[in-house]
Every structure is written in C-alpha cells, then in structure tokens.
Design a protein around this motif. Structure first.
Motif, PDB file in Angstrom:
ATOM      1  N   UNK A 154       0.818  -1.212   0.000  1.00 53.43           N
ATOM      2  CA  UNK A 154       0.000   0.000   0.000  1.00 53.43           C
ATOM      3  C   UNK A 154       0.852   1.263   0.000  1.00 53.43           C
ATOM      4  N   UNK A 155       1.968   1.258   0.733  1.00 51.17           N
ATOM      5  CA  UNK A 155       2.804   2.468   0.752  1.00 51.17           C
ATOM      6  C   UNK A 155       3.415   2.725  -0.618  1.00 51.17           C
ATOM      7  N   UNK A 156       3.741   1.658  -1.323  1.00 54.04           N
ATOM      8  CA  UNK A 156       4.276   1.834  -2.675  1.00 54.04           C
ATOM      9  C   UNK A 156       3.193   2.319  -3.635  1.00 54.04           C
ATOM     10  N   UNK A 157       1.967   1.830  -3.457  1.00 57.26           N
ATOM     11  CA  UNK A 157       0.874   2.274  -4.317  1.00 57.26           C
ATOM     12  C   UNK A 157       0.407   3.668  -3.958  1.00 57.26           C
ATOM     13  N   UNK A 158       0.518   4.028  -2.687  1.00 60.39           N
ATOM     14  CA  UNK A 158       0.160   5.363  -2.264  1.00 60.39           C
ATOM     15  C   UNK A 158      -1.316   5.582  -2.035  1.00 60.39           C
ATOM     16  N   UNK A 159      -2.110   4.536  -1.961  1.00 57.20           N
ATOM     17  CA  UNK A 159      -3.544   4.702  -1.710  1.00 57.20           C
ATOM     18  C   UNK A 159      -4.049   3.503  -0.919  1.00 57.20           C
ATOM     19  N   UNK A 160      -5.178   3.731  -0.240  1.00 57.22           N
ATOM     20  CA  UNK A 160      -5.765   2.692   0.595  1.00 57.22           C
ATOM     21  C   UNK A 160      -6.478   1.651  -0.270  1.00 57.22           C
ATOM     22  N   UNK A 161      -6.796   0.531   0.348  1.00 57.81           N
ATOM     23  CA  UNK A 161      -7.523  -0.532  -0.357  1.00 57.81           C
ATOM     24  C   UNK A 161      -8.966  -0.116  -0.588  1.00 57.81           C
ATOM     25  N   UNK A 162      -9.589  -0.695  -1.604  1.00 55.61           N
ATOM     26  CA  UNK A 162     -11.000  -0.432  -1.866  1.00 55.61           C
ATOM     27  C   UNK A 162     -11.853  -1.073  -0.785  1.00 55.61           C
ATOM     28  N   UNK A 163     -13.103  -0.620  -0.677  1.00 56.28           N
ATOM     29  CA  UNK A 163     -13.993  -1.179   0.346  1.00 56.28           C
ATOM     30  C   UNK A 163     -14.283  -2.658   0.071  1.00 56.28           C
TER      31      UNK A 163
END
Length: 537
Positions: free
Chosen positions: A224-233
């Motif tokens: 997630x830190x590499x993607x820079x966004x939170x997971x979807x619901x």
C-alpha cells in the motif's frame, strides 16, 4: 391429454402418445419409490417411524441408490412429507395425474412450511384438475396458494436455513464462493458490521499513508505504501472477514491442530506438468497457484504413491495413537468420512478409528495401529459404529507388500569421465502393485456394501510423463557418451588441431560482427536535393 394437431393415426401422434406414456410410467415409478422410502423408514427398528432419528435409514438408502448421505436424507424426508403429510396430492401422483416434475416442484415449495400449513396446501392442490392443468398454471396457482396460506403468519426460519456453504465455482482459476444463508435481518446486520469495519480500516490506512508513520493496518501484501492509496472497500471487506479473529466469547477459542493439507504432484513442481494440486484431497487448485504456495513454505513432506494404481504407500506404527505421518496418510486416504455415502469432511470433527479394535491390555491380540486397520470417521458414524449399528471389516493380507525403496539417482560431484553406460530404464515395478484398500461394511446386521479408499488418479498419467522424460534423458545421455567415446578414440594431435580451428573460426566471426555494417532492408530513400540545382562545389 389434449388432442394434438396431427391426425390420430399419424406417426407424429403416435410418438407424442409414446412420450406421454413414458412420462406416466416414470411418474408411477417415482410414486413407488416414495412409498418404498416411507415404508422403509416406518419399518426401520432404528428409526421407529420418527423422521428425526433416520440416520441408519439414510445410510441404507444411500447404499441402495448410490447417492450421498445428505441426498439420501433429503429423499427420506421428502418421501415422508409426501406420503404421510400430503396424502391427497400423493393419491394423484399414484394415478399419474400429477406428473413427477409437478410433484417435485410442490415439495420444494412446501419444504419450509410447518406441517399444518403443508396439509392445507395439500387439500387445496388435490382439488385441482391436475390431469389437464399446464406446468405454468400449476406453478402460478401454487405460488398464489402458498402466499394465501402463509399470509398473516410470522415466518419462522428453520435451523437448516441458517448455514454457510463453500462452493468451488471456478476450479480452473482457483476461485471459490462462500455463501451465507439466513434470515434477512441477521445477515443485514452482519453486512452492516462488515461495512463499518471496512470503512474504519480504510480511514486508518489513509491516515497512515498521509502521516508516513507506523505500520499500515491490513496491508496484507505490504504494497500500500508503494501504491500510495488505501484498499478499496470491496477488498477490505474480504480482508476483514478472512483475516479477523472469530469472536466466540464466552467460549474460549480452541487450540486447533488443523493444518491445510495441499498436495502437489512432483512433475507440477518441476514445471513439466499442469496437473492441479489438491487442498485437503477435495478442492483442486491450478498448477501455478500450487507451485507458488509450495515455494512459500519452508518444509515439504514427501508422499509416495503406487505408479500403477495411485494408491498411497503405507507406513506403520506400534502404538495405539497413530504417528504424524500416519495421520497425514489417513487424511489423504479419507478426505471425507469413510462410511458409505457420507460426504462430511474429515479435516475437523473426525476421529481415527481402528477397524479391528485395539486391545489396550494386550496389544498383540487386538487390531494393530496400521494404515490397513485405520480409517477416519465423522463423529456421527464413529458413534454409530461404537453402538454396533455399522461394522466395517478388511481382510488381513497374507503377506505385506514389498516396500523396498526403488533405486534412485544420487547427487554429488560429477565423475571425471562419462560413464560407459547409463543406468537402465526400469520397465517393470520392483514390487507388487499396491491397490486402494477395500472395506466391507455391514449395516444394521442385514445390509452389506463395500467402499474403497481415496487414491491419486493422476499418478499413472504423471508416471507416464516421468517415464517419457527419463527415456529422453537416456537417449541424450547415450548420444553424449557416443560423441565422447568417438572423440576420445581420435589422436590427441588431431583433437588439438580441430580445437584450434574452431577457436579461429569463432574469432573470425566475432571480428566480422564488429566490422559488419547494417544493411538496408527497405527501398533507397529519395535524394534530399533537386537534380536541377548546380553542384555544391
């Protein structure tokens, strides 16, 4: 049956009448089966006519119809409801005025109704003109009748409607579906709690990403830190429900010894086969997922199978309690309960049972703790066996199969010279073929049947692939030996001259590649100047 458009003596009319008569014959056979099932239950001394105590009856029916135990239980209960609780419609079924398909629809519709409402539906349906009503009219009238009968009553969801089912929906991609069935209000509340938990985790993930401090909750793949966004619901709902602890307070959570058992063929691990792996012996997973799962595990356990039959080769023990290797083998041989027709998984709530009882005071005189004398039973059939209602037995083999290990290649330093001859390819087994064990069952002292242990059906196919790969290796080895022997027979001076000539040729090729200019493969481009212009000098 209404008159058809064809002439009475036409071939089409005769065929239609023949189809109609076949339908009536099937209906009569179906009605006879309903009577047999119900009378079987009534006359069964272990059931005493009580539908809730029909475990032995279901076991006998499963043996006779060659169906699963769950299917047999459903058939017995439907037959009891049809013959005992709904005699009016069953009378129409016996005369073939109510077709089999109509009657099965009726049973499905009244299955969740209490007995008094099922009797009311039976009285109304028996008064219809069942010999001429169409299938569509029957279904519509039946839905209206059930709505009328159940109007004003508070629906009571039976215990059988509260359940969780696992279905392997797409085995090619390794996708399964977990279905939760229950009252709408209860599942709506569960979905709300799951949504609230997913929103809370998503908010915490966003806060951790913005502050760049501390771990990110539910970062399962650490990406997630590499993607820079939170997971979807949607992804968070799945993560919460699959990675959260089950709350069973005030009951303490048991320390289960459960381990997911994944078996992967050796040729699949080597990448030479796409044979699937198996989870707990019943759920297939694609070869790619099986290899990835095996690569992530620090320890593998080797399971040997017979190359001809696919039967699992046995191990032995000298105590009452089976060894860990024997328990592993028993899970492979009995992924479901060993009782005839039972489909309950033996991962949990199952016991290792001695077919010939173990004598604790004199172990030599009782049944041994060996794979030949062990099987796994669910808690229900273990209880029934203890009560003496079912009795399994196996013939003791006169001689134990020869289980001497087959010679295998050893790995170490290569020999200084190629061997003169490669090891021969074995064309016949070095021991007798080990076949799956057969168990004979006596049910209630009067019915006898037989079952066979589970075995690996892919083993003969994979053994043929391995045999072919070994033959290819031997041919290549023989070619290499012949070349090496021919080269060794030549004079040393000729080998040196040929070696220098090959080195000179490789050197010339490298020089030519460095000095070679790229060739144009397309047409010559047009000139960039006008031919009528004067020369530039």
């Amino acid at each position: 049956m209404e008159a058809c458009e064809e002439e009475p003596d036409s071939e089409q009319a005769r065929r239609v009448m023949a189809i109609h008569e076949n339908m009536r014959e099937r209906t009569l056979l179906y009605a006879r089966e309903q009577e047999l099932l119900t009378s079987f239950l009534t006359r069964d001394p272990d059931a005493d006519g009580c539908i809730d105590a029909a475990d032995i009856t279901a076991l006998k029916v499963a043996t006779g119809l060659r169906v699963s135990l769950h299917r047999a239980e459903c058939l017995v209960r439907d037959a009891h409801r049809s013959v005992v609780l709904m005699p009016g419609t069953f009378a129409a079924l016996r005369t073939a005025d109510l077709p089999e398909d109509f009657h099965q629809l009726l049973l499905r519709k009244v299955r969740s109704l209490p007995d008094d409402q099922a009797r009311v539906v039976d009285e109304h349906v028996a008064g219809w003109d069942l010999a001429s009503i169409s299938r569509d009219q029957f279904a519509r009238h039946l839905n209206s009748l059930i709505t009328l009968v159940t109007a004003g009553t508070i629906p009571v969801v039976p215990e059988s409607e509260r359940r969780v089912d696992l279905e392997v929906s797409d085995p090619q991609r390794g996708i399964a579906t977990l279905t939760i069935t229950g009252p709408t209000l209860e599942l709506k509340a569960l979905a709300h709690r799951l949504d609230a938990a997913a929103h809370a985790v998503q908010k915490a993930q966003r806060h951790a990403l913005d502050s760049e401090e501390g771990p990110i909750p539910f970062d399962i793949d650490a990406s997630l830190r590499e993607r820079g966004r939170a997971m979807s619901l949607a992804a968070l709902r799945y993560a919460v429900i699959t990675h959260s602890m089950l709350d069973i307070d005030p009951v303490p959570e048991p320390a289960s010894a459960y381990k997911m058992l994944v078996t992967v063929p050796a040729m699949t691990l080597l990448g030479d086969s796409r044979a699937p792996g198996m989870i707990d012996g019943v759920v297939p997973i694609p070869a790619e997922q099986a290899r990835a799962l095996a690569a992530s595990q620090p320890t593998w356990q080797r399971i040997l199978t017979d190359p001809v039959s696919g039967a699992y080769l046995p191990v032995t023990a000298e105590t009452y309690t089976p060894s860990a290797q024997m328990r592993l083998q028993l899970r492979l041989r009995h992924p479901v309960c060993a009782a005839p027709g039972c489909t309950r998984a033996t991962v949990l709530a199952a016991e290792d049972d001695h077919i010939e009882e173990f004598n604790h005071e004199d172990p030599e005189s009782g049944g041994p703790t060996s794979l030949f004398n062990l099987h796994r039973l669910c808690w229900l059939h273990h209880k029934i066996k203890t009560e003496g209602l079912i009795d399994p037995e196996r013939d003791n083999p006169d001689t134990e199969p020869d289980l001497e290990p087959v010679e295998r290649a050893t790995f170490g330093e290569p020999p200084p010279h190629p061997p003169a001859k490669a090891p021969p390819l074995p064309r016949s087994p070095r021991r007798p073929t080990v076949k799956p064990t057969t168990t004979r069952w006596t049910i209630d002292g009067e019915l006898r049947t037989a079952t066979r242990d589970d075995h690996d059906l892919l083993t003969p196919v994979l053994a043929a692939v391995l045999d072919k790969a070994w033959a290819t290796h031997l041919r290549a080895h023989d070619d290499a030996v012949r070349l090496a022997e021919g080269d060794a027979a030549r004079p040393a001076r000729d080998r040196v001259i040929e070696q220098r000539r090959h080195e000179y040729q490789r050197l010339e090729e490298r020089r030519a590649q460095r000095t070679r200019r790229p060739r144009r493969t397309g047409p010559t481009p047009p000139p960039t100047y006008d031919p009528d212009d004067p020369p530039p000098f």
